[in-house]
Every structure is written in C-alpha cells, then in structure tokens.
Design an enzyme around this catalytic site. Structure first.
Site, short mmCIF file in Angstrom:
data_model
loop_
_atom_site.label_atom_id
_atom_site.label_comp_id
_atom_site.label_asym_id
_atom_site.label_seq_id
_atom_site.Cartn_x
_atom_site.Cartn_y
_atom_site.Cartn_z
N LYS A 100 45.84 31.24 27.94
CA LYS A 100 44.56 32.36 27.82
C LYS A 100 45.17 33.15 26.45
O LYS A 100 46.34 33.08 26.19
CB LYS A 100 44.77 33.33 28.88
CG LYS A 100 43.38 34.17 29.01
CD LYS A 100 42.50 33.28 29.61
CE LYS A 100 41.17 34.09 29.84
NZ LYS A 100 40.36 33.17 30.79
P1 NAD Z 1 31.10 39.39 29.89
O1 NAD Z 1 31.75 40.13 28.86
O2 NAD Z 1 29.73 38.52 29.42
O3 NAD Z 1 30.31 40.29 30.82
C1 NAD Z 1 31.10 41.34 31.54
C2 NAD Z 1 30.20 42.07 32.27
O4 NAD Z 1 30.79 43.14 33.03
C3 NAD Z 1 29.32 42.99 31.49
O5 NAD Z 1 27.95 43.33 31.97
C4 NAD Z 1 29.92 44.38 31.21
O6 NAD Z 1 29.18 45.37 31.18
C5 NAD Z 1 30.52 44.43 32.99
N1 NAD Z 1 31.49 45.28 33.18
C6 NAD Z 1 32.63 45.41 32.52
N2 NAD Z 1 33.69 46.55 32.91
C7 NAD Z 1 32.80 46.69 34.07
C8 NAD Z 1 33.15 47.69 35.12
N3 NAD Z 1 34.22 48.37 35.44
N4 NAD Z 1 32.14 47.71 36.08
C9 NAD Z 1 30.95 47.21 35.98
N5 NAD Z 1 30.60 46.24 35.15
C10 NAD Z 1 31.54 46.25 34.03
O7 NAD Z 1 32.12 38.58 30.69
P2 NAD Z 1 32.04 37.26 31.60
O8 NAD Z 1 32.47 36.28 30.56
O9 NAD Z 1 30.69 37.26 32.23
O10 NAD Z 1 33.28 37.44 32.42
C11 NAD Z 1 33.20 38.27 33.52
C12 NAD Z 1 34.55 37.88 34.33
O11 NAD Z 1 34.40 36.33 34.85
C13 NAD Z 1 35.84 37.94 33.68
O12 NAD Z 1 36.73 38.36 34.66
C14 NAD Z 1 36.21 36.47 33.20
O13 NAD Z 1 37.57 36.41 32.91
C15 NAD Z 1 35.66 35.78 34.19
N6 NAD Z 1 35.11 34.32 33.89
C16 NAD Z 1 34.43 34.13 32.81
C17 NAD Z 1 34.29 32.82 32.63
C18 NAD Z 1 33.25 32.48 31.60
O14 NAD Z 1 32.88 31.15 31.38
N7 NAD Z 1 32.66 33.43 30.95
C19 NAD Z 1 34.89 31.80 33.17
C20 NAD Z 1 35.57 32.03 34.23
C21 NAD Z 1 35.84 33.43 34.60
#
Ligand code: NAD
Length: 478
Positions: free
Chosen positions: A168
C-alpha cells in the site's frame, strides 16, 4: 500441532450456528462504560503479537509503523495466529512489513511556489510473488496506515488465492484541493521516487481512495518513460484504452454484492426482502448501493463525508447517482431526509455496509447499532473493541479481507491480460469474479466452523496459514 509449517484448513459447506445473525436486527444496547477501550485492547494485543513489547513500551524501538490502524492490524493478526497456534518464527516473519519507502519530494504548484509532499510505499511480504496494493491520496495519510493496509492486502490476496503479497502507498495531500496539473506533477514525481521498488513483476500499484484511472495512466506513462517502452502491467485500474480491463472500475462494489449474495445463500435470506444502509458513496459505496437497488433491495440511507440522506421507503439510487454526478455531494438530494452521518449508522436495518474508510464502527457506537449483519466494504472499518461488542450482541461481521477482495481479484485479471497482451470479454471477468467470491465465502465460513471462531479470525487464519506455509517452504535466505 504448531501451524508454523502451514496449517491446511479445508473448506466446509455451512457456517456454524454461532456465526449466523438473528433473524431480526437486535435492539441497540446502552453503551457499556466498562467495555475495553481500543487503547486497552491495543496494548494487550500488541504485547501478545510482539513478545518484545510490553505495556510500558508505548512506541518500542523498531516500531516505525506505529499507528492506531497498524496496531489494529497487529491485534487481528495476533488473534488469528493464536487460533492457529502459529509458532514464534512464523509470527516474526509475517508480522512486520518487509520493505518500506518514504520519500519527501518537491513539486512546483500552479502559483509558482514549491511545496514538499511526503509519499509512502510499504510492501508487507515478498514471499508470495510480486506485491500488489492501492495508492491513496489523502490529507492524513501516514506510514502506519500504509503498513496496516499492506498487511491486510497480503491476507486478502492469500484468502482469494492470488499470487501476490500485499502493499500500500500513496501521497499525503488533499486531492480535492489540487489542480489537475498539480496532481499530475505529484503523481509523476511520486512514481519516479518509487522506481527502485516497483515494476510489473515487483510491485504493482492500483487505485485507492483519492486516486483513479487518471492517476494510474500517469503512473504507467512515467514508469514506461523511465524504461523506454510501454509496460502496461506495472499498474492496474488504468483506462481500458491503455490496456485496463473491462469491469475494473466497478469490481470492488460488484464483488461486495457477490459476497452478500453468497452469504445470503448460506443464511437463506434474499436480497429483495432486506433493508440496507451504505456508508460512503464513492467508487465502492455507490456501486454497492446501485447493484443492491438493481436487485430489488431497499437502500434506506447512504452517506458521504458531508452527511447522510435517508428515505424509509428506500432511496431511488439511480436518481441519487445522477444527483452526485451533477452536484458532487449527496446533500440537497430532494427525495430524502437529511440525516447526520454518524447517526445514520445507528438506524435500524438488516445489513450495514461501511464503504467509506477505517475505524467507523468503534467501542463508542457498536452498542447502538441496530443491524443484523455488517458487511465490510471499506478496509478496517471496525475496531477491535467494536468487534468484541458486536460479537456479544450477536451481530455478525463479514470481514473486509473477504468482502472487498473483488477489486484485487479483477486487478489480477487485468495484470494477467496486460502480461499476455490479450483482452477478456466483460462476461468472463464478471463470472470469474463471482466464482472467486463464492469460493472465498465458503473458505471463510468453513474455516469459521472448523476453528469455532468468528468470521474475521477465520478469514485471517485461512490466509495466514497459507502464507506461513509458503514462508516455511522458502526458508530463510541466506
Ligand atoms: P472514494 O474516495 O471513491 O469514496 C469514499 C467515500 O466515502 C466518499 O463518498 C466520501 O465522501 C465518503 N466518506 C469519507 N469519509 C466519510 C465519513 N467519515 N463518513 C461517511 N462517508 C465518508 O473511496 P473508495 O475507493 O470508494 O474506497 C472506500 C473504501 O473501500 C476504502 O476503505 C478503501 O480502502 C476500500 N477499498 C477500495 C477499493 C477500490 O477498488 N476502490 C478496493 C478495496 C477496498
């Protein structure tokens, strides 16, 4: 038997009764003032995981990655290692990250000023093959957070049978306050700093919070410029026009829904009868909400960083997506009530899907949740203290290392296609993803039954035993 040489855990067909949720969501319980705090658990857990650590050692020598999230990952590791009776040698080899890089680099901003940015890359284990993991652009990113996420990536890849170790990284910056030009200069300079430790068979980045296809395209180009020819396999999550795979952008969210379908098959639940709440409406959360809605589920509430919206009859998710495409945030969506984001987590529902970020369900709010199941789409959304409270309350948690593995599974498909210079059809990507998520669900529930433990510990134990076996077989160099 010591599991240092690798305890092989065969899958079983059904989960134990203890891991099954109650048919109706439990009522919230009053917060328990004597519940262990995350800090108490942190010290106890770290001491268990690291024989050289004591309660007096707040930040012991060598603990470069110290942070609440890394401590949480260590506590989870310790619990699974204990269940496996993993020997000390395996614990020593698997706990701490194998290779870490921190770079402080200058970038010229649009104003003409020069600003220093800090970038990280942590590779947890090199035992299983190249390392794989996302790049995060976030204002509070730190070394410890990267170390925790890298460790979880190792377990995730192992659980779903991918030939990768976990990694990461990212840059501490607020991507939403930077211009496109500034973001490109940051990404290219960061990629250049990483050249000694990345490569298509060394370490392959992917998007994570705050990054996407665009950043992967810049990263791919920077690496390719440095070697003099195009190397599409150096990143995944790149645009399809550059050799990205169809289906990558929606893969994590779709994988979450395949995980829910597999879990429901086991529980005898059907999606259209159930009510969901989704925290986070980004790349992952919006796809989860959309796929659930498309399957007839009622999505009662969704949230983003600014707050939540709720509708007791179920939200019109395509309309919500259209609203966000036009207005960026959920606030102001007309056919819903505005709700405080933290309060949303405590509304009654069948399934709560945290899809925002880490440490959202904690010792402070776990007693108040009114869901039957938690399906962790985000990484690390539930603290150790919350895990214990939820277990006592009979709220079953399907863990992140299983639930959100769809992203890295399809990243693996993209890496294979980039290496082979051969593109797969969308249906092949989708069906292979569905199959791998189903198999992973069986592995987790089967291990839980066999080891008589919760699903998180079972998932980690299954993953850790596989990596421990590989480490044992490769032995110690020299
Ligand atoms: P992103 O940045 O696209 O979206 C994050 C969302 O969460 C946004 O809508 C943001 O406004 C919201 N957010 C942030 N803090 C918040 C809070 N305190 N309360 C409510 N909403 C909040 O990120 P993503 O890619 O969707 O990733 C989300 C999670 O999934 C992370 O933990 C990431 O590590 C995990 N993840 C993502 C992927 C991927 O392919 N993108 C893969 C595995 C895991």
């Amino acid at each position: 038997m010591s599991a240092g040489a690798g305890a092989v855990i065969p899958p079983a067909a059904t989960p134990p009764a203890a891991t099954r949720p109650a048919a109706t969501p439990p009522e919230a319980t009053a917060p328990n003032p004597t519940a262990p705090s995350d800090d108490d658990a942190l010290l106890a857990g770290q001491a268990a995981a690291r024989p050289d650590m004591t309660r007096d050692d707040d930040v012991p020598v060598g603990e470069e990655w110290h942070s609440p999230l890394y401590a949480m990952a260590c506590r989870q590791f310790a619990r699974a290692a204990d269940v496996l009776s993993l020997d000390d040698e395996a614990r020593t080899r698997l706990l701490e990250p194998r290779r870490s890089l921190v770079a402080n680099f200058p970038v010229r901003m649009d104003s003409g000023d020069v600003v220093n940015f800090t970038g990280y890359r942590v590779q947890h284990t090199l035992t299983m093959g190249p390392t794989k993991g996302g790049l995060r652009f976030a204002p509070d990113l730190g070394f410890g957070e990267c170390a925790a996420l890298a460790m979880w990536m190792t377990w995730k890849c192992s659980l779903v049978g991918l030939p990768f170790g976990g990694a990461k990284g990212g840059v501490r910056c607020d991507p939403y306050s930077l211009s496109v030009g500034e973001l490109e200069r940051i990404t290219r300079r960061y990629a250049t700093e990483l050249l000694p430790v990345i490569g298509p068979d060394v370490d392959i980045p992917a998007p994570d919070m705050g990054t996407g296809e665009r950043e992967m395209a810049w990263f791919y180009d920077t690496y390719s410029q440095s070697v003099g020819y195009a190397v599409p396999a150096v990143v995944t999550g790149k645009p399809v026009a550059l050799g990205g795979t169809v289906g990558r952008q929606t893969a994590t969210g779709l994988g979450v829904v395949f995980a829910i379908e597999s879990a429901f098959e086991d529980l005898g639940w059907s999606i259209e009868d159930r009510q969901f709440i989704v925290q986070g409406f980004g790349n992952v959360g919006s796809v989860v909400a959309h796929e659930l809605h498309a399957r007839g589920a009622k999505v009662l509430a969704v949230s983003d960083i600014r707050g939540a919206i709720a509708n007791s009859h179920g939200l019109d998710i395509p309309a919500v997506m259209q609203w966000v495409a036009e207005h960026q945030y959920l606030e102001g969506f007309p056919e819903a009530e505005a709700v405080d984001g933290a309060a949303m987590l405590e509304l009654p529902c069948d399934v709560l899907v945290p899809a925002a970020r880490e440490e959202q369900i904690t010792g402070a709010n776990a007693s108040a949740l009114q869901c039957g199941l938690i399906v962790e789409a985000a990484n690390g959304p539930t603290t150790t203290a919350a895990d214990r409270i939820l277990e006592d309350r009979g709220i079953v948690v399907y863990p992140d290392v299983f639930v959100n593995a769809g992203g890295v599974i399809v990243s693996y498909f993209e890496w294979v296609q980039s290496h082979q210079k051969y593109n797969w059809e969308a249906t092949e990507v989708r069906e292979r993803l569905r199959m791998q998520m189903q198999q992973a669900c069986l592995r987790v529930t089967g291990t839980s039954e066999q080891l008589k433990t919760d699903l998180r510990t079972a998932a980690l134990a299954s993953a850790i035993s596989h990596v421990a076996e590989a480490a044992h077989l490769r032995a110690i160099y020299p």
